[in-house]
Design a protein around this motif. Structure first.
Motif, mmCIF file in Angstrom:
data_model
loop_
_atom_site.group_PDB
_atom_site.id
_atom_site.type_symbol
_atom_site.label_atom_id
_atom_site.label_comp_id
_atom_site.label_asym_id
_atom_site.label_seq_id
_atom_site.Cartn_x
_atom_site.Cartn_y
_atom_site.Cartn_z
ATOM 1 N N ILE A 160 0.599 -1.298 0.013
ATOM 2 C CA ILE A 160 -0.109 0.095 0.005
ATOM 3 C C ILE A 160 0.890 1.223 -0.058
ATOM 4 O O ILE A 160 1.813 1.246 0.891
ATOM 5 N N ASP A 161 0.674 2.026 -0.968
ATOM 6 C CA ASP A 161 1.375 3.329 -0.997
ATOM 7 C C ASP A 161 0.371 4.378 -1.561
ATOM 8 O O ASP A 161 0.265 4.454 -2.803
ATOM 9 N N ILE A 162 -0.373 5.086 -0.354
ATOM 10 C CA ILE A 162 -1.474 5.997 -1.043
ATOM 11 C C ILE A 162 -1.639 7.291 -0.049
ATOM 12 O O ILE A 162 -1.060 7.437 0.740
ATOM 13 N N THR A 163 -2.267 8.224 -1.058
ATOM 14 C CA THR A 163 -2.234 9.531 -0.494
ATOM 15 C C THR A 163 -3.767 9.891 -0.925
ATOM 16 O O THR A 163 -4.355 9.598 -1.696
ATOM 17 N N LYS A 164 -4.285 10.603 0.278
ATOM 18 C CA LYS A 164 -5.744 11.194 -0.059
ATOM 19 C C LYS A 164 -5.926 12.571 1.097
ATOM 20 O O LYS A 164 -5.472 12.388 2.051
ATOM 21 N N GLN A 165 -6.229 13.609 0.373
ATOM 22 C CA GLN A 165 -6.562 14.910 1.311
ATOM 23 C C GLN A 165 -7.905 14.713 1.902
ATOM 24 O O GLN A 165 -8.880 14.285 1.351
ATOM 25 N N LEU A 166 -7.835 14.821 3.354
ATOM 26 C CA LEU A 166 -9.216 14.538 4.051
ATOM 27 C C LEU A 166 -9.310 15.991 4.674
ATOM 28 O O LEU A 166 -8.429 16.884 4.876
ATOM 29 N N GLN A 167 -10.693 15.897 5.011
ATOM 30 C CA GLN A 167 -11.021 17.230 5.953
ATOM 31 C C GLN A 167 -10.946 16.700 7.243
ATOM 32 O O GLN A 167 -12.157 16.239 7.729
ATOM 33 N N ALA A 203 -10.816 17.202 11.673
ATOM 34 C CA ALA A 203 -11.648 18.103 12.555
ATOM 35 C C ALA A 203 -11.100 19.627 12.608
ATOM 36 O O ALA A 203 -11.734 20.613 12.819
ATOM 37 N N SER A 204 -9.740 19.546 12.652
ATOM 38 C CA SER A 204 -9.139 20.882 12.554
ATOM 39 C C SER A 204 -8.406 21.214 11.382
ATOM 40 O O SER A 204 -7.226 21.458 11.215
ATOM 41 N N GLY A 205 -9.120 21.130 10.241
ATOM 42 C CA GLY A 205 -8.455 21.648 8.891
ATOM 43 C C GLY A 205 -8.079 20.465 8.125
ATOM 44 O O GLY A 205 -8.412 19.190 8.636
ATOM 45 N N ASP A 206 -7.630 20.654 6.956
ATOM 46 C CA ASP A 206 -7.096 19.790 5.977
ATOM 47 C C ASP A 206 -6.088 18.641 6.594
ATOM 48 O O ASP A 206 -5.222 19.448 7.274
ATOM 49 N N MET A 207 -6.263 17.596 6.238
ATOM 50 C CA MET A 207 -5.255 16.622 6.609
ATOM 51 C C MET A 207 -4.876 15.580 5.624
ATOM 52 O O MET A 207 -5.829 15.201 4.850
ATOM 53 N N ASN A 208 -3.751 15.091 5.427
ATOM 54 C CA ASN A 208 -3.238 14.227 4.429
ATOM 55 C C ASN A 208 -3.117 12.922 4.829
ATOM 56 O O ASN A 208 -2.286 12.618 5.785
ATOM 57 N N LEU A 209 -4.032 12.125 4.401
ATOM 58 C CA LEU A 209 -3.711 10.680 4.480
ATOM 59 C C LEU A 209 -2.664 10.030 3.706
ATOM 60 O O LEU A 209 -2.752 10.325 2.583
ATOM 61 N N LEU A 221 -2.158 4.800 13.865
ATOM 62 C CA LEU A 221 -2.276 6.038 12.683
ATOM 63 C C LEU A 221 -2.656 7.369 13.833
ATOM 64 O O LEU A 221 -3.410 7.247 14.541
ATOM 65 N N ASN A 222 -2.004 8.364 13.250
ATOM 66 C CA ASN A 222 -2.370 9.769 13.968
ATOM 67 C C ASN A 222 -2.406 10.998 12.719
ATOM 68 O O ASN A 222 -1.279 10.989 12.125
ATOM 69 N N GLU A 223 -3.433 11.404 12.838
ATOM 70 C CA GLU A 223 -3.507 12.699 11.536
ATOM 71 C C GLU A 223 -3.084 12.052 10.219
ATOM 72 O O GLU A 223 -2.309 12.660 9.434
ATOM 73 N N GLY A 224 -3.524 10.797 9.945
ATOM 74 C CA GLY A 224 -3.232 10.160 8.521
ATOM 75 C C GLY A 224 -2.045 9.570 8.329
ATOM 76 O O GLY A 224 -1.916 9.185 7.210
ATOM 77 N N LYS A 225 -1.088 9.555 9.529
ATOM 78 C CA LYS A 225 0.134 8.982 9.211
ATOM 79 C C LYS A 225 0.435 7.952 9.975
ATOM 80 O O LYS A 225 -0.259 7.894 11.200
ATOM 81 N N VAL A 226 1.271 7.008 9.693
ATOM 82 C CA VAL A 226 1.840 5.929 10.494
ATOM 83 C C VAL A 226 2.585 6.307 11.641
ATOM 84 O O VAL A 226 3.789 6.694 11.386
ATOM 85 N N ILE A 227 2.214 6.300 12.875
ATOM 86 C CA ILE A 227 3.169 6.831 14.004
ATOM 87 C C ILE A 227 3.782 5.649 14.715
ATOM 88 O O ILE A 227 4.662 5.807 15.628
ATOM 89 N N ASN A 228 3.156 4.591 14.647
ATOM 90 C CA ASN A 228 3.787 3.173 15.391
ATOM 91 C C ASN A 228 3.433 2.141 14.506
ATOM 92 O O ASN A 228 2.525 1.939 13.996
ATOM 93 N N ASP A 229 4.508 1.114 14.624
ATOM 94 C CA ASP A 229 4.217 -0.063 13.751
ATOM 95 C C ASP A 229 5.141 -1.238 14.403
ATOM 96 O O ASP A 229 6.265 -1.079 14.492
#
Ligand SMILES: Nc1ncnc2c1ncn2[C@@H]1O[C@H](COP(=O)(O)OP(=O)(O)OP(=O)(O)O)[C@@H](O)[C@H]1O
Length: 283
Positions: free
Chosen positions: A4-11, A13-19, A201-209
């Motif tokens: 998996i290597d994906i991106t998506k612009q999300l809205q 709760a506190s503004g735009d966020m990139n998954l 996940l946090n704010e659309g990014k993997v922070i722990n694995d």
């Protein structure tokens, strides 16, 4: 192998966020997907299922599901999906719900047996309990022998006993079908019991694995026991103060000093840990 290597612009709760997620998941792995509300877990599952658009690439066993030129429809992706709500066909019996997906009667009978639903196979969904409905949804998701099973908090509406029962059934089926499974869960005991890998996940990014032990256990350092909970109350009994703390499904009482009370507020998230004591475990 799932790549998996994906991106998506999300809205957010506190503004735009990139998954923005890059992952390799091995065949047969059981991955727990965790993280705060709104961190992008459901969206990631929906992108994998082809229910939502995203840029990037997804491939499963060398087969491309998504890239610049290809975007396989959900029914072409070999996935099973179970959501928190059961989404059964209300006008069909338990067995018909399964056979609608695939006419393989032997497989349907086997799945109903593993999940102890054989006796209920002629019932309509509205005459089933929440736990029974969720077991039907689980069986139905496996009728096409999918390569990947996506579970979005499927047990969160169930009581603790039913949760444990279904966790065991999910694990049995995961092993029997050797199916790569990705499950959204917030419940540490569920994650520990089922998964071989935890992705946070946090704010659309993997922070722990890492392994459930690495991610969930906080008993590093000198503390022997460590729990996160919520302070519900502080009561005074004779000369001692007792803090009532909710930890998971349990309430515990901890004696606190006058000094400690000064830093505590009712409703606060707190950590309870102890360094030196010998717990007694009873079955
Ligand atoms: N198609 C979309 N376009 C733009 N923003 C979206 C879209 N779908 C969801 N979002 C937003 O992206 C954020 C992440 O949503 P998502 O449902 O994936 O989070 P989650 O981690 O599953 O949360 P929860 O644990 O509460 O279910 C939310 O703020 C949501 O409003």
């Amino acid at each position: 192998m799932v790549n998996i290597d994906i991106t998506k612009q999300l809205q957010g709760a506190s503004g735009d966020m990139n998954l923005d997620v890059k992952l390799h998941i091995k065949q047969g792995e059981f991955v727990a997907l965790s993280g705060k509300s709104g961190s992008g877990k459901t969206t990631l599952l929906r992108i994998l299922a082809g229910l939502e658009q995203a840029s990037g690439e997804i491939s499963v066993d060398e087969k491309i599901w998504l890239d610049r030129k290809n975007n396989l429809a959900p029914q072409q992706r070999e996935i099973g999906f179970v959501f928190q709500d059961y989404a059964l066909f209300e006008n069909m019996s338990v067995e018909e719900n399964l056979l609608f997906v695939n006419k393989d009667k032997t497989l349907a009978e086997h799945l109903l047996e593993v999940t102890e639903l054989t006796e209920l196979k002629n019932r309509l969904p509205h005459k089933l309990s929440g736990g029974q409905k969720q077991r039907v949804a689980l069986c139905r998701s496996l009728m096409n022998r999918p390569k990947i099973l996506l579970l979005d908090e499927p047990l969160s509406a169930l009581d603790p006993a039913m949760r444990t029962k279904l966790q065991n059934e999910i694990l049995t089926l995961h092993k029997e079908f050797n199916i790569t499974t990705i499950m959204v869960s917030h419940d540490p005991s569920e994650i520990y019991r089922l998964s071989s890998r935890v992705i946070v996940l946090n704010e659309g990014k993997v922070i722990n694995d890492g392994s459930p032990k690495e991610i969930l256990l906080k008993t590093t350092g000198s503390a022997k026991f460590s729990f996160d909970g919520e302070l519900l109350d502080i009561i005074k009994v004779d000369v001692i103060n007792i803090a009532i703390i909710s930890i998971g499904q349990q309430l515990v009482e901890v004696v606190v000093s006058d000094e400690e009370i000064k830093n505590l507020t009712i409703g606060q998230a707190i950590n309870v840990s102890t360094k030196a004591f010998t717990p007694i475990i009873k079955a």
